[in-house]
Enzyme design. Structure first.
Site, PDB file in Angstrom:
ATOM      1  N   HIS A 130       1.550   4.189  -3.043  1.00 31.88           N
ATOM      2  CA  HIS A 130       1.392   5.648  -2.976  1.00 31.88           C
ATOM      3  C   HIS A 130       2.491   6.333  -3.792  1.00 31.88           C
ATOM      4  CE1 HIS A 130      -2.032   6.400  -0.482  1.00 31.88           C
ATOM      5  NE2 HIS A 130      -1.564   5.762   0.559  1.00 31.88           N
ATOM      6  N   GLU A 186      -6.239   6.401  -2.186  1.00 33.27           N
ATOM      7  CA  GLU A 186      -6.201   5.365  -1.158  1.00 33.27           C
ATOM      8  C   GLU A 186      -6.581   3.994  -1.724  1.00 33.27           C
ATOM      9  OE1 GLU A 186      -5.371   4.782   2.055  1.00 33.27           O
ATOM     10  OE2 GLU A 186      -4.214   6.564   1.593  1.00 33.27           O
ATOM     11  N   ASP A 204      -9.876  13.454   8.055  1.00 32.03           N
ATOM     12  CA  ASP A 204      -9.224  12.481   7.175  1.00 32.03           C
ATOM     13  C   ASP A 204      -9.198  12.954   5.718  1.00 32.03           C
ATOM     14  OD1 ASP A 204      -8.044  10.047   6.363  1.00 32.03           O
ATOM     15  OD2 ASP A 204     -10.006   9.098   6.085  1.00 32.03           O
ATOM     16  N   TYR A 259      -5.011  14.428  -2.900  1.00 28.19           N
ATOM     17  CA  TYR A 259      -5.300  13.667  -1.679  1.00 28.19           C
ATOM     18  C   TYR A 259      -6.405  14.348  -0.872  1.00 28.19           C
ATOM     19  CZ  TYR A 259      -3.933  10.117   1.732  1.00 28.19           C
ATOM     20  OH  TYR A 259      -3.886   9.015   2.562  1.00 28.19           O
ATOM     21  N   HIS A 301       0.836  -1.206   0.000  1.00 25.04           N
ATOM     22  CA  HIS A 301       0.000   0.000   0.000  1.00 25.04           C
ATOM     23  C   HIS A 301       0.873   1.260   0.000  1.00 25.04           C
ATOM     24  CE1 HIS A 301      -3.603   2.397   1.514  1.00 25.04           C
ATOM     25  NE2 HIS A 301      -2.602   3.187   1.890  1.00 25.04           N
ATOM     26  N   GLU A 302       1.872   1.286   0.869  1.00 27.13           N
ATOM     27  CA  GLU A 302       2.714   2.485   0.971  1.00 27.13           C
ATOM     28  C   GLU A 302       3.527   2.689  -0.303  1.00 27.13           C
ATOM     29  OE1 GLU A 302       2.041   4.502   3.103  1.00 27.13           O
ATOM     30  OE2 GLU A 302       0.921   3.216   4.457  1.00 27.13           O
ATOM     31  N   HIS A 358      -9.760   7.616   3.718  1.00 28.52           N
ATOM     32  CA  HIS A 358      -9.625   6.215   4.139  1.00 28.52           C
ATOM     33  C   HIS A 358     -10.978   5.562   4.379  1.00 28.52           C
ATOM     34  CE1 HIS A 358      -5.575   7.769   5.086  1.00 28.52           C
ATOM     35  NE2 HIS A 358      -5.180   6.536   4.814  1.00 28.52           N
TER      36      HIS A 358
END
Lengths: 359, 148
Positions: free
Chosen positions: A178, A198, A271, A189, A174-175, A276
Site C-alpha cells: 500500500h 487492494e 467498504d 481508494y 500487502h500493507e 476488498h
C-alpha cells in the site's frame, strides 16, 4: 538466481575512507563496486538509507564488492492501546525481541524489502530508502492490520475468529505494498481504482511469500492471510487469488464473498465501494497471467504489474484502463508479439475483460 | 397519547455496520430502544454526532491528495484518513420515531459514514455504546458477508 547472503549491516560499518578508495581507485573490473561506493558517499545528509556490502568472487577469481540497498526497520509496540506509534522495541540490526509479533513484523518487512529491492531494484517504499515503520499489539483484540499512510499497524486478533495479523507474511507484504502504491500509481481508494489498489497489495503480498519460499506458480498457495483464522473457523485464508470466493465458508462468518469475474461484480456502498471484494477480479487476472507464463510469478507477471504501477497510470484507472496499461507494459518490456503479451490478454479475458493496447 | 401498539414499536433503532478492514468482512450491531427513559439516555449522544457532515454524500473521496512524489518529507506527512488503507469504515443508521414530524411506522432516518481514522468524539462513543449494548447481527452461512 544467486541471492546475496550477507546479513544486514549498519551503514557506518563501511568507513568513508574505504568507500573513497573503492570509488576512486577501483580497477575497471570493479566498476559496479566503484559506482556503488560513489553513490553511498554522495547521499544527502542526514543519511536516510542503509546499504549492505556484498563480497563475492567472480569467474576470474576477482573480488567483487557491491553496495546493496538494505532496509531500515523500526518496530513499535502499542501495548494494546489504539495510539501510534507506541514504544520502540526493535531497531534495524538489533537482536530478536522474543515477542513473536514484533519479530514476525521485523522479518516480514525484511522479506518485503528483499522482493522489491532484489527483483525490481526498488529501494524501499519510496525508492529512496524510506524507513519501514511497523507497530504491533495495536488495540485490544483488534481484528485488523492497516497502512495509515506512514506505517504498518497490526492487531493481535480476538483469538476466537482471528489470530495475530503478523502471522502471514502475505499480510505484511500487502500493507507495505500500500505504501508503494501510495508513492507510485496512487490509485484512489474507492470503487474500481480502490479495488485495483487492494489487488496490487494482494499481488505483491503473495509474491513476497512466493519469493521468500522460492515457490513457483504451481507450488504457491495463492492465498492471502493463510493462518490468520483460528482453528475454529472453517476457512484456509481471507482471500484466494486463484479461486476468489472459496477462501472460507463458515457458520459465523458466512461465505467468502469475493467475485472472480466481471459478471459477479458487486455494487455496494460499504467498504469504500467494495474495494476488498471486487479486488478478486484483478487478483484472478494476475493469477491467470502468471500461470500461463509458468515458473516464478515474480519474474515476468510480477515485473509487468510492477512496471504498470510505476508507469504513467491514472489514479482513477478502472479495471479496463489498468488492464490496457498491463498490456502496454508487457509489450514495452517483452515485445508486441511476445508470449507475455498473450498471457496478459488471456488473463484479463479470463475474468471477462476484453483488453487492447491503448498506445 | 401513545397507543398500546406504538409502545411496542422501538422509539430508536441504531445499526452500526463495520465494513472494510484487511479482511473485507462486514459486521453489524443493532440496538432497539423502546423505553422513553432509555431513549432519553441515548438522545444526547445521538444529537451530539455531526450527522450532516458525515452523510454518505458529504464524505470526501478517501483517496485525498496523498501523492508524495520525490521530495516528500516524512512518512505520515499525508493527512490521516486520506491515505489510510485497510481501515474499517463505519456506517451508522438511525431510525427515530420520536423526532419532529416522525411517527411510529414512519421514523426519521439518518445515515452517516465514518472512516475509522475519523472515529472520535461522539461518533466513537456512540459506536462503542451500540457495540456494547446492542446485539451482534450474524452474517451466518445463509447470507453472504456483504449486502449486494
Amino acid at each position: 538466481m544467486a541471492r546475496p547472503s550477507v546479513g544486514y549491516m549498519r551503514r557506518g560499518i563501511v568507513p568513508p575512507y574505504l568507500l573513497s578508495r573503492i570509488a576512486e581507485q577501483a580497477p575497471p573490473t570493479f566498476s559496479v563496486a566503484a559506482e556503488a561506493a560513489r553513490r553511498a558517499l554522495t547521499l544527502d545528509a542526514p543519511l536516510r538509507t542503509r546499504a549492505r556490502l556484498s563480497l563475492s568472487v567472480d569467474e576470474t577469481d576477482g573480488l567483487v564488492a557491491e553496495m546493496l540497498d538494505a532496509p531500515d526497520r523500526r518496530i513499535h509496540d502499542a501495548q494494546n492501546r489504539e495510539e501510534l506509534p507506541g514504544v520502540i522495541v526493535r531497531r534495524e540490526g538489533e537482536e530478536p525481541t522474543g515477542d513473536v509479533a514484533a519479530d514476525e513484523a521485523y522479518d516480514g518487512l525484511g522479506s518485503t524489502f528483499a522482493l522489491f529491492s532484489e527483483v525490481y531494484g526498488r529501494n524501499s517504499i519510496d525508492d529512496a530508502g524510506l524507513r519501514l515503520d511497523g507497530t504491533v499489539h495495536y488495540g485490544r483484540n483488534y481484528d485488523n492490520a492497516f497502512w495509515d499512510g506512514g506505517r504498518m499497524v497490526f492487531g493481535d486478533g480476538d483469538g476466537e475468529i482471528f489470530a495475530r495479523f503478523t502471522g502471514s507474511v502475505s499480510v505484511i507484504g500487502h500493507e507495505l505494498a500500500h505504501g508503494v502504491t501510495q508513492y507510485t500509481a496512487n490509485l484512489v481508494y474507492q470503487g474500481q481504482p480502490g479495488a485495483l489498489n487492494e489487488s496490487v497489495s494482494d499481488v505483491f503480498g503473495a509474491l513476497v511469500e512466493q519469493y521468500l519460499f522460492s515457490q513457483d506458480v504451481e507450488q504457491a498457495t495463492w492465498l492471502i492471510g493463510e493462518g490468520l483464522f483460528t482453528p475454529q473457523v472453517e476457512g484456509r485464508a481471507l482471500r484466494s487469488m486463484s479461486a476468489p470466493g472459496t477462501a472460507y465458508d463458515d457458520d459465523v462468518l458466512g461465505r467468502d464473498p469475493q467475485p472472480g469475474h466481471m459478471r459477479d461484480y458487486i455494487d455496494t456502498v460499504d467498504d469504500n465501494g467494495g474495494v476488498h471484494l471486487n479486488s478478486g477480479i484483478p487478483n484472478r487476472a494476475f493469477y491467470l497471467t502468471a500461470v500461463a507464463l509458468g515458473g516464478f510469478a515474480w519474474e515476468r507477471a510480477g515485473q509487468i504489474w510492477y512496471d504498470t504501477i510505476t508507469a504513467e497510470l491514472s489514479p482513477t484507472a478502472d479495471f479496463a484502463a489498468f488492464a490496457a496499461a498491463t498490456l502496454d507494459a508487457a509489450a514495452q518490456r517483452y515485445g508486441e508479439d511476445s508470449e507475455e503479451v498473450a498471457a496478459v490478454r488471456g488473463g484479463w479475458n479470463g475474468v471477462g475483460i476484453d483488453v487492447e493496447r491503448q498506445q | 397519547m401513545s397507543s398500546g401498539s406504538s409502545d411496542d414499536a422501538p422509539r430508536l433503532v441504531l445499526v452500526v455496520a463495520r465494513s472494510g478492514g484487511f479482511a473485507g468482512l462486514t459486521r453489524r450491531w443493532r440496538v432497539e430502544v423502546r423505553d422513553e427513559a432509555d431513549a432519553a439516555r441515548w438522545r444526547p449522544l445521538v444529537d451530539a454526532c455531526p450527522w450532516e457532515a458525515s452523510a454518505p454524500s458529504a464524505v470526501p473521496d478517501s483517496s485525498g491528495p496523498a501523492s508524495p512524489g520525490p521530495g516528500a518529507s516524512a512518512p505520515g506527512a499525508s493527512a490521516p484518513g486520506t491515505s489510510a488503507r485497510d481501515g474499517f469504515v463505519y456506517r451508522i443508521s438511525l431510525a427515530d420515531t420520536t423526532a419532529p414530524g416522525a411517527r411510529p411506522g414512519a421514523p426519521q432516518e439518518r445515515t452517516a459514514t465514518v472512516p475509522e481514522s475519523s472515529l472520535d468524539g461522539p461518533w466513537r462513543a456512540l459506536v462503542e455504546r451500540v457495540q456494547d449494548e446492542g446485539q451482534a447481527v450474524p452474517a451466518g452461512r445463509r447470507g453472504s458477508a456483504v449486502e449486494r
